[in-house]
Every structure is written in C-alpha cells, then in structure tokens.
Design a protein around this motif. Structure first.
Motif, mmCIF file in Angstrom:
data_model
loop_
_atom_site.group_PDB
_atom_site.id
_atom_site.type_symbol
_atom_site.label_atom_id
_atom_site.label_comp_id
_atom_site.label_asym_id
_atom_site.label_seq_id
_atom_site.Cartn_x
_atom_site.Cartn_y
_atom_site.Cartn_z
ATOM 1 N N UNK A 83 -13.698 -12.160 6.555
ATOM 2 C CA UNK A 83 -15.297 -11.757 7.260
ATOM 3 C C UNK A 83 -16.636 -12.385 6.005
ATOM 4 N N UNK A 84 -15.858 -12.170 4.746
ATOM 5 C CA UNK A 84 -16.632 -12.675 3.552
ATOM 6 C C UNK A 84 -16.512 -14.141 3.124
ATOM 7 N N UNK A 98 -2.873 -5.986 -7.071
ATOM 8 C CA UNK A 98 -2.396 -7.059 -6.145
ATOM 9 C C UNK A 98 -3.359 -7.613 -5.584
ATOM 10 N N UNK A 99 -2.868 -9.273 -4.567
ATOM 11 C CA UNK A 99 -3.680 -9.333 -3.822
ATOM 12 C C UNK A 99 -2.717 -8.918 -2.326
ATOM 13 N N UNK A 100 -2.960 -9.141 -1.231
ATOM 14 C CA UNK A 100 -2.654 -9.025 -0.166
ATOM 15 C C UNK A 100 -1.704 -9.151 -0.422
ATOM 16 N N UNK A 121 -11.671 -6.017 -2.906
ATOM 17 C CA UNK A 121 -12.339 -4.877 -1.816
ATOM 18 C C UNK A 121 -12.516 -3.723 -2.675
ATOM 19 N N UNK A 122 -13.398 -3.125 -2.666
ATOM 20 C CA UNK A 122 -13.864 -1.548 -3.134
ATOM 21 C C UNK A 122 -13.682 -0.087 -2.021
ATOM 22 N N UNK A 123 -13.630 -0.835 -0.732
ATOM 23 C CA UNK A 123 -13.219 -0.778 0.527
ATOM 24 C C UNK A 123 -12.271 0.807 0.576
ATOM 25 N N UNK A 124 -11.034 -0.697 0.275
ATOM 26 C CA UNK A 124 -9.708 -0.243 0.741
ATOM 27 C C UNK A 124 -9.065 -0.330 -0.584
ATOM 28 N N UNK A 163 -6.516 -5.502 7.812
ATOM 29 C CA UNK A 163 -7.839 -4.877 7.734
ATOM 30 C C UNK A 163 -8.429 -4.878 6.668
ATOM 31 N N UNK A 164 -8.268 -4.799 5.608
ATOM 32 C CA UNK A 164 -9.035 -5.623 3.848
ATOM 33 C C UNK A 164 -8.886 -6.709 4.683
#
Ligand code: COI
Length: 360
Positions: free
Chosen positions: A216-217, A236-238, A184-187, A209-210
């Motif tokens: 969704x992707x 890092x990842x979620x 993500x480059x949005x969050x 949300x991310x």
C-alpha cells in the motif's frame, strides 16, 4: 531405511513442461512427484516414499490446522554444464530443518534422510530442472507438520514430512533492477525467545499484513525492526535477510538471534573477504541505516535469500522518511557477489568449499 519409488502414470506432457520451464515465475507450478514420510511417537519415521504428487486427505482436527505446528525449508537444484544436477549446501537446510523441528516441538527429520529425500526427488524430476545457462532452477520445498487429530494444546504424536518441487525463476519480477522496502514500525516479526530463528509457517502468516502495508506504501516488501520505537533495530525483510555495504568496505548484516539464519546470508559472509569486504554481524539501529543512506556512509543495501538470491534494495521508506540507497540503482558489490554466488551454484565458477552436492 530408504525411500521406495513409485513413478506417476500420468506425467506432465513434455510440451507442457517445456512451456512451464520457459517462464516458471516463482511457486506457480509443481512437478509430478513428492517425497513423503510419516512419524509416530511409537514407531519413529517410516513409510518413506517418493510417489506421484497428490492432495493430502486429512482429518479436520489435525494439529497443524489448529495450532500451526509446522516448519519448512527452501533449496534449489541447478543443472551444470556437464548436465549434472546439483544442490547448493543442502546440509545447511537439513540441519536448520532439524533445529526448526525442535523449536516447534516436532520430531527431527534425520539430516541423512533429508538429503536422501532431496536426491531421490531430484532424480525422478530430472527433466524439470531448467537448462544450464538459464538463471532458473528447481526449487525444493520440504515441510513437516502435526498430523494428529487432537484439540488439546500439546505436541502432536504423529507428524508428516513432505517435499514438493517447483521450477523457479526470479522471485521478484525485475528484481535485479532493484526493489523498495517499507520499514514497518507497526508490526514486528519476532521477539527474543520466540520462533524468529525457526523456519515455521507462522512467522510468514504473521508477516502477510505487514506485506500488504508495504505494498500500500508503494514498496515491494516489508523490512522488520525490533525494540522500542526510539531505538529500532533491523531484523530481516519479509522473505529474506538484509545486508548493507559501507563506504569503508564492510559487509554488515544483523546478528543471529531472532532472525532466520539464512544459507545465502552465511554464504555472503564467507565470500565477503574475496570481494575486499570485511564481514560484520551486529545490531544495526534503524537511524544508522537511514542516516547512513543520506550521508553516503552506506553505499549499498541488498537482500539475500534462497528464493530472492541477492536482490538490490534501491530505496527505503517508513513512517516519516524516504531514502534512496546510493545512486538509486544496484551497486557493484551486490552485483559482484550475486554473480559469484550464481556462478558457484550453476557450476560456472570454482567451488573450493565443496558447497555443491552432486545428485546425479
Ligand atoms: C526461501 O528463500 O527459500 C524462502 O523460504 C523464502 C520464501 C518464504 C519464499
């Protein structure tokens, strides 16, 4: 000070427990007891108890519900071939729990009490630890939260410590076959000076949300970056740290600062030389990851965490790019490190560093 023990009068029937242990999933079931303690600014920690699991009754004005003053940990208990029950590096979790508390302006739970709480809970829930030879374990989830009913923004004058236990199988179904990450480059997850290196619930609440965007992707989890759009740096990842293996034999992972200092991450950096890999902690710009996967300079990517263990990453996608890692299947270095780590944890391989703590 030590924990008083009260055993439940209504334990889960053995047949039901066996059914749960046969397919625990992750985080779906809880055992019969919990460890708790209460803190007040005047009395310090008291009421140390291991007791039947029950809901908390709390005032709707308590700090945790309003300002999210909360921290947590995650660690696993393994059954070894000699039937002993063992924790993996719980001292690291105890120390991080204290650091997270400091960052969230909560009272530090003394590491020796943390270890005692884990030991006592594991002892009373011994039957919930999956059999040796199974990849499953008993996951322990310590938390601490602000329990004072007060609406002013200041640190709570009372706090509650609690640990629940939950039998755990794989975090990702089919995870060893490899998962896809959405960059993500949005969050963003954290900023310098923020709470990124503390294990607090708010970091994960902000990630949901991310995570939805990632799903969704068509991806399994999100990978965070920081910095300006043209020079994104991997974070890092979620729910896990990220690790790259280069063609030249380096195990590269983002340096500490704004990421969670993972116990699995630290263990992999330590084990790397035994696998002929040079451990490197440094900034990793996103273009290096994307170009490296395309050119073959990066041969493997995997994620590391207590819940996720080592999960191969076989593809990455983001705004305007999609890359396959290596041949699009789990790579040999990640799989070998995974076997090594699991071997130590389950007591099937030597533990020269004394990482395992025998509970009983
Ligand atoms: C763990 O790996 O133990 C974690 O705490 C990650 C998680 C939030 C499931």
């Amino acid at each position: 000070m030590s924990f008083s023990i009260t055993t439940t009068t209504a334990p889960t029937p053995a047949a039901r427990r066996a059914e749960i242990l046969a397919d625990p999933g992750f985080g779906r079931f809880f055992t019969d007891h919990m460890a708790t303690a209460e803190w007040t600014v005047d009395e310090g920690w008291q009421e140390l108890r291991v007791r039947p699991l029950e809901p908390f009754s709390m005032h709707p004005g308590v700090g945790v519900l309003h300002y999210g003053q909360e921290i947590f940990e995650g660690l696993k208990t393994y059954r070894h071939a000699d039937d002993s029950l063992q924790l993996f590096r719980p001292d690291m979790n105890a120390a991080r729990f204290a650091r997270s508390a400091r960052r969230l302006a909560l009272p530090e739970f003394p590491p020796e009490l943390f270890l005692e709480a884990m030991d006592e809970l594991v002892r009373i829930e011994a039957d919930w630890v999956p059999p040796h030879g199974d990849e499953a374990s008993l996951y322990l989830r310590p938390i601490e939260f602000a329990s004072e009913a007060f609406l002013g923004v200041r640190s709570s004058r009372t706090a509650t410590f609690c640990t629940v236990a939950s039998p755990a199988g794989a975090y990702f179904t089919g995870g060893v076959r490899g998962i896809r990450l959405w960059v993500t480059t949005k969050y963003t997850r954290a900023a310098v000076g923020g709470t990124g290196d503390a294990k607090c619930g708010g970091n994960y609440a902000g990630s949901l949300l991310a995570q939805t965007e990632a799903q969704e992707q068509g991806c399994d989890q999100v990978l965070y970056t920081s910095g300006p759009p043209e020079r994104r740096i991997l974070e890092e990842a979620g729910t896990m740290n990220i690790v790259l293996i280069t063609r030249s034999g380096k195990l590269v992972t983002p340096g500490l600062g704004t990421i969670l200092p993972g116990v699995t991450r630290d263990s992999l950096l330590t084990l790397a030389p035994e696998h002929g890999l040079v451990p490197v902690e440094r900034e990793i710009p996103l273009p290096e990851l994307v170009d490296g996967c395309r050119s073959g300079e990066i041969v493997e990517v995997f994620a590391a965490g207590t819940a996720a263990v080592i999960t191969p990453i076989i593809a990455l996608a983001g705004d305007g790019f999609e890359v396959t890692v290596g041949a699009g299947e789990p790579g040999p270095a990640g799989l070998a490190l995974r076997e090594h780590l699991l071997g130590i944890q389950h007591g099937d391989l030597p533990d020269p560093r004394g990482w395992m703590r025998r509970v009983c």
